[in-house]
Design an enzyme around this catalytic site. Structure first.
Site, PDB file in Angstrom:
ATOM      1  N   CYS A  43      26.102  34.610  36.216  1.00  9.27           N
ATOM      2  CA  CYS A  43      27.209  34.744  37.163  1.00  9.27           C
ATOM      3  C   CYS A  43      27.078  33.798  38.364  1.00  9.27           C
ATOM      4  CB  CYS A  43      27.351  36.195  37.617  1.00  9.27           C
ATOM      5  SG  CYS A  43      28.988  36.570  38.331  1.00  9.27           S
TER       6      CYS A  43
ATOM      7  N   LYS B 266      41.473  32.888  40.617  1.00  6.18           N
ATOM      8  CA  LYS B 266      40.041  32.698  40.393  1.00  6.18           C
ATOM      9  C   LYS B 266      39.736  32.250  38.965  1.00  6.18           C
ATOM     10  CE  LYS B 266      35.709  35.114  41.466  1.00  6.18           C
ATOM     11  NZ  LYS B 266      35.133  36.439  41.833  1.00  6.18           N
TER      12      LYS B 266
ATOM     13  N   GLU C  49      27.169  40.702  32.481  1.00  6.04           N
ATOM     14  CA  GLU C  49      26.073  40.997  33.394  1.00  6.04           C
ATOM     15  C   GLU C  49      25.896  42.511  33.585  1.00  6.04           C
ATOM     16  OE1 GLU C  49      24.921  39.662  38.007  1.00  6.04           O
ATOM     17  OE2 GLU C  49      26.935  39.329  37.202  1.00  6.04           O
TER      18      GLU C  49
ATOM     19  N   LYS D 260      41.921  53.725  61.667  1.00  5.26           N
ATOM     20  CA  LYS D 260      42.794  54.030  60.538  1.00  5.26           C
ATOM     21  C   LYS D 260      42.312  53.316  59.276  1.00  5.26           C
ATOM     22  CE  LYS D 260      47.172  54.959  62.938  1.00  5.26           C
ATOM     23  NZ  LYS D 260      48.611  54.614  63.004  1.00  5.26           N
TER      24      LYS D 260
ATOM     25  N   LYS E 264      17.980  36.564  37.514  1.00 11.80           N
ATOM     26  CA  LYS E 264      19.053  35.875  38.229  1.00 11.80           C
ATOM     27  C   LYS E 264      18.479  35.202  39.474  1.00 11.80           C
ATOM     28  CE  LYS E 264      23.775  36.773  39.914  1.00 11.80           C
ATOM     29  NZ  LYS E 264      24.828  37.821  40.030  1.00 11.80           N
TER      30      LYS E 264
ATOM     31  N   GLU F   1      50.719  46.774  57.012  1.00 17.39           N
ATOM     32  CA  GLU F   1      50.733  47.992  57.820  1.00 17.39           C
ATOM     33  C   GLU F   1      49.321  48.355  58.264  1.00 17.39           C
ATOM     34  OE1 GLU F   1      54.612  50.110  55.691  1.00 17.39           O
ATOM     35  OE2 GLU F   1      52.588  50.772  55.209  1.00 17.39           O
TER      36      GLU F   1
ATOM     37  N   THR G  59      50.911  54.898  49.748  1.00 21.41           N
ATOM     38  CA  THR G  59      51.838  53.775  49.568  1.00 21.41           C
ATOM     39  C   THR G  59      51.738  52.732  50.673  1.00 21.41           C
ATOM     40  OG1 THR G  59      53.599  55.015  50.697  1.00 21.41           O
ATOM     41  CG2 THR G  59      53.449  55.243  48.308  1.00 21.41           C
TER      42      THR G  59
ATOM     43  N   ASN H  52      56.013  60.734  63.765  1.00 23.13           N
ATOM     44  CA  ASN H  52      54.829  61.034  62.964  1.00 23.13           C
ATOM     45  C   ASN H  52      54.869  62.416  62.327  1.00 23.13           C
ATOM     46  OD1 ASN H  52      53.758  58.554  63.472  1.00 23.13           O
ATOM     47  ND2 ASN H  52      52.224  59.240  64.956  1.00 23.13           N
TER      48      ASN H  52
END
EC number: 6.3.5.1
Length: 678
Positions: A163, A196, A44, A629, A111, A495, A490, A466
């Site tokens: 799709c 999937k 597509e 955040k 589509k 988190e 990371t 911190n």
């Protein structure tokens, strides 16, 4: 019998890379021609790239797309090829596939069902094409059919499901079957998610059975535009059976999967169905005819389906390894970065990120070979100067591409230092040890001097934690700048959910590879890699990596408090398996705090109801406080429907009421329950 060799091509495209996209399409067409393919399905929007975002609305995007289409048409001589391109008609922009045969443009199919949920935003740019509507548009100086079309080329009828068309309840395939289509082509840009592939396999095979057609499915490949990963699925099916599949997560620019289909057998299979009701019309509506001569083919035995890592009982671990490794490699070369830098703490998250970088090198070399790998990264001067093809040589390339820095303070211990060094050596990364404690103490002294009081752990706990994480950021950014490398954050999804990360500290980076996966799985994956590892990878990472034991035997810790405090992540938060369960219930399933508490009592009976209530409340409070955040996280990869990325999946207000009434009702319920129990 009428035998036709068909092909499904996967492509690793880049949005708006006109020359590169054209070159890869040309390569796929040439590879298909070499295999004897006469009908080829490409993915597509393969000319523009699928992820052009708002650039789809730029006039230049339309102009260049059609220009490239015109340049590609001569390459289709002797073949029938589908090409995906956006097309402006009237005041509407449509996601279309055009069919070219023998160098001529036959028509465009629009589509009908647009993907508008989750990571997809097609309705922002495109309009859905109405079923059973055909018009004419003026393209390249000619009037060309556009709409809900079928094509009859040399006596073979073809139609399209593009799709999302195949994912809805009322698929266009049903109508195409009534109109006598022999083959359905499905050009796709279907993003990767765990498991999937099996869903796609079902609708491809079931579509071929229910509609009694041959079915060609071709997906995009790789990290196309930054966040989405495409696994490069290619499938060919007929009569409810999968005839051929391609290999997923390839590092090649293109691959072609082909098979021979018997068109007469497909037609007779449909004719035998008592339920089949073909449309009988004086003039076939929306059918485009062209002369085409198919070569004469001899029957051939279907190639056996290859047994690969996809048959592994650890499919999620395998998919995670291959999806993120491929995404990292594509992000590296498409951003023209010259390597990666990781602040390696000796813990699970930074180890996982470093391991994925090394895995991307090992898997790529195993897949396409050392020479092709180095060619893809030829802009990095001196890469791979050490000759050879051994594991040691692969490690040498990893060393040139991956720099790991362990940054210690007075709160760092020998366990994490040893773990960081051991992991870096096992992967072959360049390893640096930086003592940043003096910098930390310098900031503490400056601030305490201005405040007129010493900072201590009783009153300034968060600030003292911190500042250590933030002081580590400039050093690794500096290393990344010196090396022209990409700094990898990371932080993981668990988190991100509760804000257990220091903004401008461990969240620093240009890319956050594991922000889409939970901490519980990261720990499980590292244990799997230590004892089993991926299958079918002929390299030093193709199997178990025992060195990971130095990480897996630790309890996760930020290691920001003094050693005497014996800090662990789960003491600061809650058990990670519980955290992940609450997160799924609250964010993915949108359950209320009271309902979550009731479910957690069943799933985690080892904890008291009052303790579970406290953890549920802690989750919601931290979730609401830390949306800002999540808004600032570096781009991450989409891996499943539990993604928390507010730009592509999970939107939540930065400021909110914080579930105050809901949590108050939860506390009252817990009090009533406890008083009754007593």
């Amino acid at each position: 019998m009428k035998l036709v060799r068909v092909g499904a091509a996967i492509l690793n495209q880049t949005p708006l890379d006109w020359d590169g996209n054209k070159r890869r399409i040309s390569g796929a067409i040439a590879a298909a021609r070499q295999q004897g393919v006469t009908i080829l399905c490409l993915p597509e929007l393969c000319i523009t790239g699928y992820g052009c975002e708002d650039a789809f609305h730029a006039v230049g995007t339309q102009q260049y797309a059609l220009q490239v289409l015109g340049e590609l048409l001569p390459e289709t001589h002797g073949m029938i090829v589908s090409l995906g391109v956006p097309l402006l008609y009237g005041s509407g922009l449509y996601n279309t596939c055009c069919l070219a045969a023998d160098g001529k443009l036959l028509g465009f199919v629009g589509k009908q069902n647009l993907a508008g949920e989750g990571i997809h935003y097609e309705p922002r740019w495109f309009k859905p094409w109405p079923s059973d509507k055909q018009v004419t548009t003026h393209v390249m100086g000619r009037n060309i059919p556009l709409g809900d079309l079928i094509f009859e080329c040399g006596g073979v009828r073809l139609g399209f499901e593009i799709c999302e068309d195949a994912w809805v309840a009322e698929r266009p395939g049903g109508n195409l079957a009534q109109r006598g289509v022999d083959l359905i082509l499905n050009p796709s840009a279907s993003h990767f998610a765990f498991g999937k592939h099996e869903v796609r396999k079902r609708f491809v095979t079931e579509g071929s059975r229910a509609f009694n057609v041959g079915y060609l499915y071709a997906n995009l490949l790789g990290n196309e535009s930054g966040r989405a990963i495409y696994d490069g699925d290619a499938m060919i099916a007929a009569a409810g059976k999968l005839i051929a599949t391609g290999s997923r997560f390839s590092y090649a620019d293109w691959q072609v999967t082909s098979a021979v289909l018997d068109v007469d057998a497909i037609r007779m299979s449909r004719a035998r169905l008592a339920s089949f009701r073909p449309e009988i019309m004086d003039e076939d509506r929306g059918s485009i005819r062209c002369d085409f001569s198919f070569p004469t083919l001899e029957p051939e035995r279907a190639a056996p389906m290859e047994v690969s890592w996809e048959s592994s009982l650890r499919l999620k671990e395998e998919e995670f390894t291959r999806a993120v490794s491929l995404a990292l490699f594509d992000y590296l070369r498409k951003s023209r970065s010259r390597g990666f830098v990781v602040s390696l703490s000796g813990g699970a998250d930074s180890t996982a990120v470093s391991l994925l970088v090394a895995s991307s090198v090992a898997l790529a070399i195993a897949d396409i070979g050392r020479e092709a790998f180095l060619q893809k990264l030829s802009y990095i001067s001196g890469l791979g100067d050490a000759k050879g093809t051994s594991d040691k040589d692969t490690k040498g390339i990893v060393r040139q591409l991956l720099t790991c820095a362990y940054q210690s303070t007075r709160n760092s211990g020998p366990v994490t230092r040893n773990a960081a060094r051991t992991v870096a050596e096992a992967l072959g990364a360049e390893y640096l040890e930086l003592d940043v404690d003096a910098l930390v103490q310098g900031y503490i002294n400056v601030v305490s001097g201005e405040l007129g009081r010493p900072l201590d752990w009783q009153t300034d706990d968060i600030a003292l934690q911190n500042i250590q994480a933030r002081v580590r950021s400039p050093s690794v950014w500096m290393l990344a700048n010196i090396k022209g490398a990409l700094l990898l954050s990371t932080s993981n999804r668990s988190e991100a959910a509760v804000g257990y990360a220091t903004m401008d500290g461990d969240t620093s980076g240009g890319l956050s590879p594991i922000a889409g996966i939970d901490k519980n799985f990261i720990r499980h994956w590292l244990r799997w890699f230590e004892k089993e590892g991926p299958l079918g990878n002929d390299s030093y990472l193709g199997g178990p990596l025992p060195a990971l034991v130095v990480v897996n035997e630790q309890a996760p810790t930020a290691e920001l408090r003094p050693a005497a405090s014996k800090q662990t992540d789960e003491d600061d938060l809650m058990p990670y398996d519980l955290l992940d369960a609450i997160e799924r219930a609250a964010i993915r399933d949108k359950m209320s705090p009271i309902d979550i508490w009731r479910v957690m009592q069943v799933e985690f009976p080892q904890h008291s109801g009052r303790q579970l209530g406290a953890w549920v409340e802690r989750f919601f409070r931290l979730w609401c406080r830390n949306q800002w955040k999540r808004e600032r996280y570096a781009p991450s990869f989409h891996l499943d429907d539990e993604n928390l990325d507010p730009k592509t999946w999970c939107r939540f207000p930065i400021l909110s009421g914080g579930y105050e009434r809901e949590l108050s009702e939860l506390r009252k319920l817990i009090d009533r329950t406890n008083s009754t129990d007593e």
